[in-house]
Every structure is written in structure tokens, then in C-alpha cells.
Design a protein around this motif. Structure first.
Motif, PDB file in Angstrom:
ATOM      1  N   GLU A 280      20.037   3.429  -0.288  1.00 53.67           N
ATOM      2  CA  GLU A 280      20.506   4.806  -0.286  1.00 53.67           C
ATOM      3  C   GLU A 280      22.129   4.848  -0.646  1.00 53.67           C
ATOM      4  N   GLU A 286      19.598  10.192  -0.235  1.00 51.97           N
ATOM      5  CA  GLU A 286      19.109  10.344   1.082  1.00 51.97           C
ATOM      6  C   GLU A 286      17.409  10.133   0.941  1.00 51.97           C
ATOM      7  N   LYS A 288      14.490  10.367   3.457  1.00 50.05           N
ATOM      8  CA  LYS A 288      14.357  11.171   4.419  1.00 50.05           C
ATOM      9  C   LYS A 288      13.170  10.485   5.589  1.00 50.05           C
TER      10      LYS A 288
END
Length: 314
Positions: A280, A286, A288
Motif C-alpha cells: 500500500e 489503499e 480496503k
């Protein structure tokens, strides 16, 4: 020049289509095919050769290809071609080219090896960087935190809940590729598999049939991470999470091609947690946690959604 046989076949198909308008003869040559047939084809006057490094070097060393008039060398997936896998091969290939030549490099990543190569062989090159615009664009990334023994069950759940047009599922070893493909088939889903230890003829057939849409799911090793464009792929699943950011980038880039949307789902074990965080950070992206329901608009085209509505109304 390209690093894999599958990419060579794909690139040659595109070149053949384009060459129709300029009258150029195109030839593809890779390892695992008949060297004698390639030699016969080269003697028929070829303008463009798409090749893997080992095979073209073999033809050069046998003095079959006359390179004195070859003034352009294009390296696709240059970072891979300049890796340890092809150590020293490009230096040998370039030694057969005339001094006045043009070299073009295309790469999604820019490691030190590429920079060193540029300094050695390129004089005042133009550099075009599209990474800010293109990196991971159109691909929504999720992770599911699971134990190793829960992975197949989790995959089964994803298959039942996602609207998959076609999916590519990555494993970290050829042995796991075959084992997982067998499990998926036992669960009742259509599934092919491909890895580098298969015969070239078998690999070609799997690649062709999957691209033609004859099967919904493909389990593979990192053989399939580079440059392979299959527009129908809208879901990529990392059954085994990769260790390197570069590998991750190439894997999930198999979805979201040609402006389409896609999702990438990563099955993360306790041992993968540090690699997840590091990747990341390195990619500035990102990943998630996976929600209970994934919005279809993130990975299903408008046409597919319209079909859904029509089917429900019927």
C-alpha cells in the motif's frame, strides 16, 4: 521483444492487423516452437519480428537473421527483460544491431536495472511518464482477512456473490495453481489453469480458449501477469498474496483494461499483513476491507447491469 510466449502471441496478432495497412510481413518466434520452421519463415523476407529473448538470440547466433538493416528494437515489459531471468541476453542482442539504431522501452515500473540500461544504450532519450494518470485507475481493491484453511471456502463465497464476467486467480506456485484449479472444478465452476511448467502447445490452447471466453475462471502463476489484455476480465483474485509491490501491480492490472472497470480481491493471512501494508505504501494506494455487499457499478459494465434489470423484469 517481450518476456513471455503468451505476450508474444498477443502482440503479433495486433501487429498483423495493423500491418495490413502498410504491407509489412510480421513473424512471431518463441521458445517451445520449431526452430526449423522459424528459419524457413525468416527467409521469406520479414519486416517485423516479435520474439522472446532466447529464441531471437538463437537465430542471431546461427546467422539466420541478418540484423545489419534492423534499426529499431522495441522492449515491451522492459523491467522484466532486464531482470535476472534474462541476464545478459539484451546486451548480446544489441551487439548484433547496427550502431545507428533506435531503442524504445515500455515498462509499468522503473527499477534501477532499467535506469542503468538507459544510461548505457540510450542517448538523450525522450521519457514519457503516464503512471500518475494510469496506475490502478479503474480497479477497486479489497482484502479479506482469512486463515489459510478458509481460503477455498472464501473463494466459493466470492464466486456465489460476485457477478463475474471472467476472473483470473493468482497463486504463488505452480503446484498450488493445479491444486486450486482442481478444487474450483470440484465446487462446480468452470476453470482452466496455466503455468510455466506446462507444454507450450497446452499453454497456447488455454490462453486462446480463455481469451475466446470459453471458460469463466483462470488460475495461474505470475506467468500471466504481464501485458495480457483480456477485456472481459472484471475480477482478479490474489488467492496467494504476492511479496513484491511490482508483482501486485501487474497482477491486479489484468482487470480494468481498455477503460473498463474491475475489482481486485486479496485473501490475506496473518503472515501477509506486513506485505499488505508495505505494498500500500510503495504504490501509494489503499486496499480496503471487503464489504458485505460490493457495488456492481464498480466492476460491471452498464450493458451487463442493463441485462440484469431485463432478466429480473422477465
Amino acid at each position: 521483444m517481450v518476456p513471455t510466449r503468451e505476450l508474444a502471441l498477443q502482440t503479433s496478432q495486433i501487429c498483423i492487423e495493423v500491418s495490413k495497412y502498410i504491407g509489412a510481413r510480421v513473424m512471431v518466434t518463441t521458445g517451445g516452437t520449431s526452430l526449423k520452421d522459424d528459419i524457413m519463415r525468416i527467409y521469406e523476407n520479414v519486416h517485423i519480428i516479435i520474439a522472446t529473448p532466447g529464441r531471437i538470440l538463437d537465430l542471431m547466433e546461427k546467422n539466420v537473421t541478418q540484423m545489419d538493416r534492423c534499426n529499431m528494437l522495441i522492449l515491451d515489459e522492459a523491467d522484466k527483460l532486464l531482470s535476472q531471468d534474462f541476464k545478459g541476453m539484451l546486451d548480446k542482442v544489441i551487439s548484433y544491431l547496427p550502431k545507428e539504431r533506435q531503442i524504445l522501452l515500455y515498462s509499468a515500473t522503473f527499477p534501477l536495472t532499467v535506469e542503468q540500461f538507459m544510461r548505457k544504450y540510450l542517448k538523450g532519450p525522450y521519457e514519457i511518464n503516464l503512471m500518475d494518470e494510469l496506475t490502478l485507475k479503474g480497479v477497486t481493491q479489497y482484502y479479506a482477512f482469512v486463515q489459510e484453511r478458509q481460503k477455498v471456502h472464501c473463494l466459493n463465497t466470492l464466486f456465489s456473490k460476485l457477478q463475474i464476467n471472467q476472473s483470473i486467480i493468482f497463486c504463488n506456485s505452480t503446484q498450488r495453481v493445479e491444486l486450486l484449479a482442481k478444487k474450483i472444478t470440484e465446487l462446480g465452476y468452470s476453470c482452466y489453469y496455466i503455468h510455466a511448467k506446462m507444454s507450450q502447445q497446452h499453454r497456447n490452447r488455454v490462453f486462446h480458449d480463455f481469451r475466446a471466453g470459453l471458460c469463466r475462471n483462470l488460475v495461474c502463476s505470475d506467468l500471466f501477469t504481464r501485458g495480457i489484455d483480456i477485456q472481459a476480465v472484471n475480477v482478479v483474485i490474489n488467492f496467494d498474496f504476492p511479496k513484491m509491490a511490482e508483482t501486485y501491480l501487474h497482477r491486479i492490472g489484468r482487470s480494468g483494461r481498455f477503460g473498463h472497470l474491475g475489482i481486485a480481491i486479496n485473501l490475506i493471512t496473518y503472515d501477509d499483513r506486513f506485505a499488505l501494508h508495505r505494498i500500500e505504501q510503495e504504490l501509494g494506494t489503499e486496499i480496503k476491507p471487503i464489504p458485505k455487499v460490493i457495488d456492481k457499478s464498480l466492476y460491471v459494465s452498464e450493458f451487463q447491469l442493463e441485462d440484469d434489470v431485463e432478466n429480473v423484469s422477465k
